[in-house]
Design an enzyme around this catalytic site. Structure first.
Site, short mmCIF file in Angstrom:
data_model
loop_
_atom_site.label_atom_id
_atom_site.label_comp_id
_atom_site.label_asym_id
_atom_site.label_seq_id
_atom_site.Cartn_x
_atom_site.Cartn_y
_atom_site.Cartn_z
CG LEU A 156 8.65 2.27 5.17
CD1 LEU A 156 8.04 1.51 4.06
CD2 LEU A 156 7.41 3.16 5.66
CD GLU A 196 10.32 2.21 10.64
OE1 GLU A 196 10.39 3.22 9.77
OE2 GLU A 196 10.30 0.87 10.13
CE1 TYR A 227 0.17 2.08 4.36
CE2 TYR A 227 1.28 -0.35 4.44
CZ TYR A 227 0.95 1.02 4.86
OH TYR A 227 1.67 1.47 6.24
CE LYS A 253 3.11 3.33 3.29
NZ LYS A 253 3.72 3.57 4.51
#
Length: 283
Positions: free
Chosen positions: A203, A179, A32, A146
């Site tokens: 990411l 993160e 996505y 992702k």
């Protein structure tokens, strides 16, 4: 007789709507993206599309026309008439009976939503700053993709919310910060901006790219180096970076108050620089 139940209704398997047989629902088998618009223009759209293509390739969904996806997104965005929008889309491997491998005739499925961002609420959070709490990084080992597999992120975010916090900051088995559950994370020590270097466990945030550009413009020295939770607690400032809200200062990290408990001056400078730069990447 093959059957299915939706809530309390029993139907024949053949009557089951195709959307219930999507591999995204069964396996999280898809990827996505999320982009936003500022004043009627999409921000960093091509950068997001490039990452989307990389995610598709990484999981082997290769029969997708990205040019067509671009057209669909832009057409729907223009039709929405929303100036400051959040645009979400995903592509799954397809639909069919629940089977890990899937058949040879799977056709990728596209889904998208466009909603309006609450800019007033976002401005209030930016002004007061946010609280974050730490949580173990239970995600899989390819966070650079992702993917739709977000259960570990959901659990982290729910834990933070239960503690009255706005975001969860993840840490790995060695105690190093990775993160946020849905954001990139940065700490500032004096005039040095530090963030965890990119890897398969991080990411490649699009907003991160522009934060690093802003840091150079305002005179912050960049340090891409792992750091542990205890080090982060001693930062003079910290902030998250995320597509829908760009830069948001952090004023509390677990039980540690950061700085004087207000959004820091460097964070403010970065926020203003980001705002000044963003028109270059809007289209």
């Amino acid at each position: 007789m093959k059957l299915a139940i939706i809530e309390d209704e029993i139907i024949s398997y053949e009557q089951l709507p195709a959307s219930y047989c999507d591999r995204g629902l069964y396996f999280g088998d898809g990827v996505y993206e999320v982009v936003r618009s500022y004043d009627g223009q999409l921000f960093a759209f091509e950068e997001h599309m490039q990452r989307f293509g990389q995610s598709l390739a990484a999981i082997g969904i290769d029969n997708v026309d990205l040019g067509d996806i671009r057209k669909r997104i832009r057409s729907a965005f223009e039709k929405s008439g929303i100036a400051n929008a959040k645009i979400y889309w995903h592509i799954t491997r397809g639909r069919g009976p629940r089977d890990h491998v899937g058949g040879p005739d799977l056709k990728p499925c596209f889904f998208m939503t466009i909603t309006e961002l609450n800019e007033n609420a976002a401005a209030q959070v930016k002004a007061r700053g946010m609280k974050v709490s730490t949580f173990p990084d239970w995600r899989w080992r390819r966070c650079d993709i992702k993917s739709l597999n977000l259960l570990a992120n959901v659990l982290a975010a729910r834990d933070a919310s239960s503690k009255g916090c706005d975001e969860a900051i993840l840490y790995n088995e060695q105690g190093y910060v990775t993160e946020g559950s849905s954001s990139a994370f940065f700490v500032i020590f004096d005039n040095k901006l530090q963030t965890t270097p990119l890897s398969e466990n991080i990411l490649p945030s699009i907003t991160r790219i522009f934060v690093l550009e802003c840091a150079k413009a305002v005179g912050l020295e960049l340090v891409q180096k792992p750091y542990i939770i205890q080090e982060a607690r001693g930062a003079s400032e910290m902030f998250i970076a995320v597509t829908t809200r760009d830069i948001v200062g952090v004023i509390q990290f677990d039980d540690a108050v950061i700085g004087d408990g207000k959004v820091g001056s460097w964070t403010g400078k970065l926020t203003q620089q980001f705002k000044a730069n963003r028109s270059k990447y809007c289209s």
